[in-house]
Design an enzyme around this catalytic site. Structure first.
Site, short mmCIF file in Angstrom:
data_model
loop_
_atom_site.label_atom_id
_atom_site.label_comp_id
_atom_site.label_asym_id
_atom_site.label_seq_id
_atom_site.Cartn_x
_atom_site.Cartn_y
_atom_site.Cartn_z
N TYR A 52 0.86 -1.20 0.00
CA TYR A 52 0.00 0.00 0.00
C TYR A 52 0.88 1.23 0.00
O TYR A 52 1.82 1.33 0.80
CB TYR A 52 -0.92 0.02 1.23
CG TYR A 52 -2.36 -0.19 0.81
CD1 TYR A 52 -3.00 0.74 0.01
CD2 TYR A 52 -3.05 -1.34 1.16
CE1 TYR A 52 -4.29 0.54 -0.43
CE2 TYR A 52 -4.35 -1.55 0.73
CZ TYR A 52 -4.97 -0.60 -0.07
OH TYR A 52 -6.24 -0.80 -0.51
N GLU A 54 -0.55 4.71 -0.61
CA GLU A 54 -1.39 5.89 -0.87
C GLU A 54 -0.56 7.16 -0.68
O GLU A 54 0.23 7.26 0.26
CB GLU A 54 -2.59 5.92 0.08
CG GLU A 54 -3.64 4.90 -0.30
CD GLU A 54 -4.80 4.86 0.68
OE1 GLU A 54 -4.75 5.57 1.71
OE2 GLU A 54 -5.73 4.10 0.42
N ASP A 198 -5.64 13.31 -25.44
CA ASP A 198 -5.55 11.90 -25.04
C ASP A 198 -4.72 11.19 -26.12
O ASP A 198 -5.23 10.86 -27.19
CB ASP A 198 -6.97 11.32 -24.95
CG ASP A 198 -6.97 9.85 -24.58
OD1 ASP A 198 -5.89 9.22 -24.60
OD2 ASP A 198 -8.05 9.32 -24.28
N THR A 224 -2.70 5.77 -22.18
CA THR A 224 -2.52 4.43 -21.63
C THR A 224 -1.05 4.09 -21.85
O THR A 224 -0.36 4.76 -22.63
CB THR A 224 -3.40 3.39 -22.36
OG1 THR A 224 -3.14 3.48 -23.76
CG2 THR A 224 -4.88 3.64 -22.10
N LYS A 227 -0.45 0.40 -25.24
CA LYS A 227 -0.74 0.30 -26.68
C LYS A 227 0.60 0.40 -27.44
O LYS A 227 1.46 -0.45 -27.26
CB LYS A 227 -1.75 1.37 -27.08
CG LYS A 227 -3.10 1.20 -26.36
CD LYS A 227 -4.13 2.18 -26.88
CE LYS A 227 -5.50 1.92 -26.34
NZ LYS A 227 -5.74 2.44 -24.98
N ARG A 233 -0.57 -2.74 -18.80
CA ARG A 233 -1.89 -2.12 -18.86
C ARG A 233 -1.98 -1.04 -17.78
O ARG A 233 -1.72 -1.33 -16.60
CB ARG A 233 -2.92 -3.23 -18.61
CG ARG A 233 -4.35 -2.92 -18.85
CD ARG A 233 -5.09 -4.21 -19.15
NE ARG A 233 -4.68 -4.69 -20.45
CZ ARG A 233 -5.14 -4.22 -21.62
NH1 ARG A 233 -6.06 -3.29 -21.65
NH2 ARG A 233 -4.69 -4.69 -22.76
N1 PLP Z 1 -8.30 6.81 -24.51
C1 PLP Z 1 -8.19 6.30 -25.74
C2 PLP Z 1 -7.92 7.22 -26.89
C3 PLP Z 1 -8.30 4.93 -25.95
O1 PLP Z 1 -8.20 4.42 -27.18
C4 PLP Z 1 -8.53 4.09 -24.83
C5 PLP Z 1 -8.63 2.62 -24.97
O2 PLP Z 1 -8.75 2.05 -25.97
C6 PLP Z 1 -8.68 4.68 -23.58
C7 PLP Z 1 -8.54 6.04 -23.44
C8 PLP Z 1 -9.05 3.88 -22.37
O3 PLP Z 1 -8.10 3.10 -21.87
P1 PLP Z 1 -8.48 1.94 -20.82
O4 PLP Z 1 -9.03 0.81 -21.62
O5 PLP Z 1 -7.18 1.66 -20.15
O6 PLP Z 1 -9.50 2.51 -19.88
#
Ligand code: PLP
Length: 427
Positions: A52, A54, A198, A224, A227, A233
């Site tokens: 843990y 936090e 994002d 993320t 990918k 993950r």
């Molecule tokens: N943002 C984008 C652009 C994504 O393509 C994805 C997942 O495919 C996510 C966020 C979400 O990621 P997670 O599946 O880890 O929640």
């Protein structure tokens, strides 16, 4: 360690072995997937899962954090270096959680977000009505131009001017062209909105410098790590210094409890791998393979959305081939080729059927595949789709796929040692 798993839970052991073999024996073309390195997987399977922690390094709510602090500090420093960011929070459990944390760090319920519509490439967490983002905020969706299937920046600016959102979310799950992050930053500035980019899909390409980096042009960059970046993950948030304190507070205690320290250690390993010079070579090959595959499929009569790609993925419109995305996903699966059905812009089909498939090259490039293999893969995709009702033909393609996969092993040793252990336990 694996022997302990086998002894305690043979059913789970066998399921993991079968999944490892599935990943080894098939062509993985799902654009959001990749093969994490043995080093990343090793970090995930450690006692850091017990801890843990936090809080943040040096400011924890638990004792005994001196070693997990090392892991988190390394992950933070490397993430900042990789993307040229002021501040990094490496704790989000997922990409969705990273987005929600960033939104709630500066927005209040009822505020407005402008983002790309789901069927035009956006992600659920950018405001789908069923996602918390769509339930807590007003969403005004951008659509791509029907002709070019790319973002029309004048129309996007007009939408922003009309809607006057508190935040513009850019980035996508299925948009193959380069985002002009600077233009979106200017739009955001013009209405006093935040700009969140994002970069989940593009993060690896960006780290390697083969896709534009949003960090200089966004208040928040979320991602993320599993990918194109090829890590464990998980999620990541970068932001400007002045937004950091609120962001960290919204992540913990706002949106999460204890961080997953084994995943954070694995993120640190992945960032180190991404900082190495070979990573640029890998990402250049990912991009070249995607461009080659898109061109080869175009030559075989598939319509590639927007006519090509600037990244690791593209969508194929299957209508000229008289097959839906759903049917194509199934028949390609029978041929040992994994893709996902995906809506194309202005898709007449529903989300569970779709007119398209999304194709990505990160995983096959990790295996070492290149131009020659792209030609073979394009031919198999074409043949499998033409033989959608011919199971014998699909099986024969699967055998060819298996032969190719054997030439590009990825987890061969892992499988051999798991099988050896299983055979001794059965004997
Ligand atoms: N943002 C984008 C652009 C994504 O393509 C994805 C997942 O495919 C996510 C966020 C979400 O990621 P997670 O599946 O880890 O929640």
């Amino acid at each position: 360690m694996l022997d302990a798993l086998l002894k305690t839970d043979p059913d789970i052991y066998k399921a993991i072995l079968e999944e490892t073999k599935r990943q080894e024996d098939g062509l993985e073309l799902i654009a959001s997937e990749n093969y994490a390195s043995e080093a990343v997987i090793a970090a995930l399977g450690t006692v850091l899962t017990n801890k843990y922690a936090e809080g943040y390094p040096g400011k924890r709510y638990y004792g005994g954090c001196e070693f997990v602090d090392i892991a988190e500090e390394l992950a933070i420093a490397r993430a900042k270096q990789l993307f040229g960011a002021d501040h990094a929070n490496v704790q989000p459990h997922s990409g969705t959680q990273a987005n929600l944390t960033a939104y709630f760090s500066v927005l209040k319920p009822g505020d407005k977000i402008v983002s790309l519509a789901l069927d035009h490439g956006g992600h659920l967490s950018h405001g789908h009505p069923l996602n918390l983002a769509g339930r807590m905020f007003q969403i005004a969706s951008m659509k791509v131009d029907p002709k070019t299937e790319t973002i029309n920046y004048d129309e996007a600016a007009a939408l922003v001017e009309k809607e006057k959102p508190q935040m513009i979310v850019t980035g996508a799950s299925n948009y193959s062209r380069a985002f002009d992050w600077k233009k979106f930053q200017e739009m955001a500035k013009s209405v006093g909105a935040y700009h969140l980019s994002d970069m989940a899909h593009y993060a690896g390409l960006i780290a390697a410098g083969v896709y534009p980096n949003p960090a200089p042009y966004a208040n928040f960059v979320t991602s993320t790590t599993h990918k194109t970046l090829r890590g464990p993950r998980g999620g990541l948030i970068l932001c400007q210094n002045e937004l950091a304190a609120n962001l960290d507070k919204m992540n913990f205690p706002g949106n999460q409890g204890g961080p997953l320290m084994h995943a954070i250690a694995a993120k640190a390993v992945c960032f180190k791998e991404a900082l190495a010079p070979e990573f640029k070579d890998y990402q250049t090959k990912v991009l070249n393979n995607a461009r080659a595959l898109a061109k080869l499929l175009t030559n075989k009569g598939f319509r590639v959305v927007s006519g090509g790609t600037d990244c690791h993925l593209f969508s194929a419109d299957l209508r000229a081939k008289n097959i839906t995305g759903k049917e194509a996903e199934i028949c390609l699966g029978k041929a040992g080729i994994t893709v996902n059905k995906n809506m194309i812009p202005y898709d007449p089909q529903k989300a569970m059927v779709t007119s398209g498939i999304r194709i990505g090259t990160p995983a096959i490039t990790t295996r070492g595949m290149g131009p020659k293999e792209m030609e073979m893969i394009a031919s198999w995709i074409d043949e499998a789709i033409a033989a959608k009702n011919n199971d014998a033909k699909l099986r024969s393609i699967k055998e060819e796929v298996l032969k190719l996969c054997r030439q590009f092993p990825v987890y061969e040793q892992r499988i051999a040692s798991m099988e050896a252990l299983l055979s001794t336990s059965v004997a």
